[in-house]
Design a protein around this motif. Structure first.
Motif, PDB file in Angstrom:
ATOM      1  N   THR A  98      -0.504  -4.895   1.447  1.00 47.87           N
ATOM      2  CA  THR A  98       0.940  -4.913   1.697  1.00 47.87           C
ATOM      3  C   THR A  98       1.323  -6.086   2.585  1.00 47.87           C
ATOM      4  O   THR A  98       2.316  -6.785   2.334  1.00 47.87           O
ATOM      5  CB  THR A  98       1.383  -3.595   2.350  1.00 47.87           C
ATOM      6  OG1 THR A  98       1.106  -2.507   1.463  1.00 47.87           O
ATOM      7  CG2 THR A  98       2.872  -3.613   2.666  1.00 47.87           C
ATOM      8  N   ALA A 157      -8.603  -7.438  -0.776  1.00 49.54           N
ATOM      9  CA  ALA A 157      -7.174  -7.148  -0.635  1.00 49.54           C
ATOM     10  C   ALA A 157      -6.403  -8.298   0.013  1.00 49.54           C
ATOM     11  O   ALA A 157      -5.174  -8.264   0.046  1.00 49.54           O
ATOM     12  CB  ALA A 157      -6.981  -5.880   0.188  1.00 49.54           C
ATOM     13  N   ARG A 176      -8.977   3.949   4.108  1.00 50.10           N
ATOM     14  CA  ARG A 176      -7.630   4.466   3.880  1.00 50.10           C
ATOM     15  C   ARG A 176      -6.624   3.819   4.831  1.00 50.10           C
ATOM     16  O   ARG A 176      -5.482   3.553   4.456  1.00 50.10           O
ATOM     17  CB  ARG A 176      -7.619   5.987   4.067  1.00 50.10           C
ATOM     18  CG  ARG A 176      -6.309   6.655   3.645  1.00 50.10           C
ATOM     19  CD  ARG A 176      -6.269   8.114   4.030  1.00 50.10           C
ATOM     20  NE  ARG A 176      -6.156   8.291   5.482  1.00 50.10           N
ATOM     21  CZ  ARG A 176      -5.023   8.158   6.163  1.00 50.10           C
ATOM     22  NH1 ARG A 176      -3.900   7.825   5.538  1.00 50.10           N
ATOM     23  NH2 ARG A 176      -4.993   8.350   7.464  1.00 50.10           N
ATOM     24  N   ASP A 205      -5.070  -0.755   1.690  1.00 48.55           N
ATOM     25  CA  ASP A 205      -3.732  -0.871   1.122  1.00 48.55           C
ATOM     26  C   ASP A 205      -2.784  -1.568   2.084  1.00 48.55           C
ATOM     27  O   ASP A 205      -1.887  -2.307   1.658  1.00 48.55           O
ATOM     28  CB  ASP A 205      -3.184   0.513   0.758  1.00 48.55           C
ATOM     29  CG  ASP A 205      -3.886   1.120  -0.441  1.00 48.55           C
ATOM     30  OD1 ASP A 205      -4.608   0.390  -1.145  1.00 48.55           O
ATOM     31  OD2 ASP A 205      -3.722   2.338  -0.660  1.00 48.55           O
TER      32      ASP A 205
END
Length: 291
Positions: free
Chosen positions: A87, A113, A79, A83
């Motif tokens: 970004t 990612a 978590r 993400d």
């Protein structure tokens, strides 16, 4: 390792004599140095923007405090990192992204990612980590912690020769990483100051960085504001900046190539001067006494 000694991460290549600055951005509420100053997403993004402006080549994102603290399970680490990595990748397409994790599950997700390097500071504790880095095409940091489990501090560690132990451990991990599919030119070795070491061990490793560099593997040093500097000079963590610059400069002169630091601007300036002194770069200009 690359035949010509080049370290390749993402679209970047760092040849012998070229230094790479890795900025530290911890997505943790209990970092030993900043106490959680970059735990919030916007604060972390601002820190990365500043690091890029100050000359960082890489940013190292961590979701779990290295030492003792509140338990952080894999779901929470994911978590805090996945993400955010995505970004940062969108925000800075050319920036190299490293993620400090010892979990293969996290490595796979952050690699997907956009992470270019997996910074395993716990010396292959998860036997699937190297394979996970290979699956996502990421490089790997091979470290030395003297057999400690993650998030534990050293206690009465003893070595016949700490540098020999570092070399033996990190190069063995590098060979295992290649066998697992990691690109040889994406592997870095890290003596891992303070991890599995007392202050005398970390000082010995620092003065003998040239022996690690002689293995041919690119050497990463993570000495920024570490306890061995504080104990050596009797300084709290907030006052170790000059000592960090001194230790970084010694390591760079002795052949280290990647530097994980808090003060990107200061370290970048020091390394740029060392590159000129070592004649791997030229001065920006030389007008004094010539015009």
């Amino acid at each position: 390792m690359a035949d010509d000694g080049t370290l390749r991460l993402g679209k970047r290549a760092f040849g012998p004599g070229e230094f790479a600055v890795m900025a530290i951005v911890n997505r943790t509420p209990d970092s030993f140095f900043d106490g959680g100053a970059t735990f919030a997403t916007q604060a972390a993004l601002t820190a990365i923007d500043q690091a890029v402006a100050d000359g960082a080549d890489l940013v190292d994102i961590g979701g779990v405090k290295a030492g003792y603290g509140e338990p952080v399970d894999e779901a929470e680490e994911l978590r805090r990192t996945v993400d955010f990595v995505a970004t940062v990748r969108d925000r800075h397409p050319e920036l190299l992204i490293s993620v400090d994790t010892y979990r293969s599950g996290v490595a796979r997700r952050v690699g997907a990612a956009g992470a270019n390097l997996i910074n395993d500071t716990w010396s292959g504790h998860d036997p699937e980590l190297a394979g996970a880095a290979a699956e996502v095409g990421a490089g790997l940091v091979c470290s030395h912690v003297g057999g400690l489990k993650p998030r534990t501090d050293p206690h009465r560690m003893a070595y016949d020769d700490v540098v020999a132990d570092v070399i033996r451990t990190t190069t063995a991990l590098a060979r295992k990483a290649i066998a697992a599919g990691v690109r040889p030119d994406g592997i870095v070795i890290d003596p891992t100051h303070d991890f599995g070491k007392n202050t005398l061990h970390s000082l010995e490793v620092t003065r003998r960085v040239d022996e690690l560099a002689a293995t041919g593997w690119p050497v990463l040093v993570a000495m920024s504001n570490k306890d061995f500097l504080g104990e050596t000079l009797d300084l709290p963590s907030g006052r170790r900046g000059p000592a960090t610059l001194a230790a970084v400069s010694v390591a760079a002169w002795l052949g280290a190539r990647v530097f994980r630091v808090h003060d990107v601007a200061g370290v970048r300036q020091a390394l740029d001067l060392i590159a000129v002194l070592r004649q791997t770069a030229t001065p920006a200009y030389t007008r004094r006494s010539l015009v």
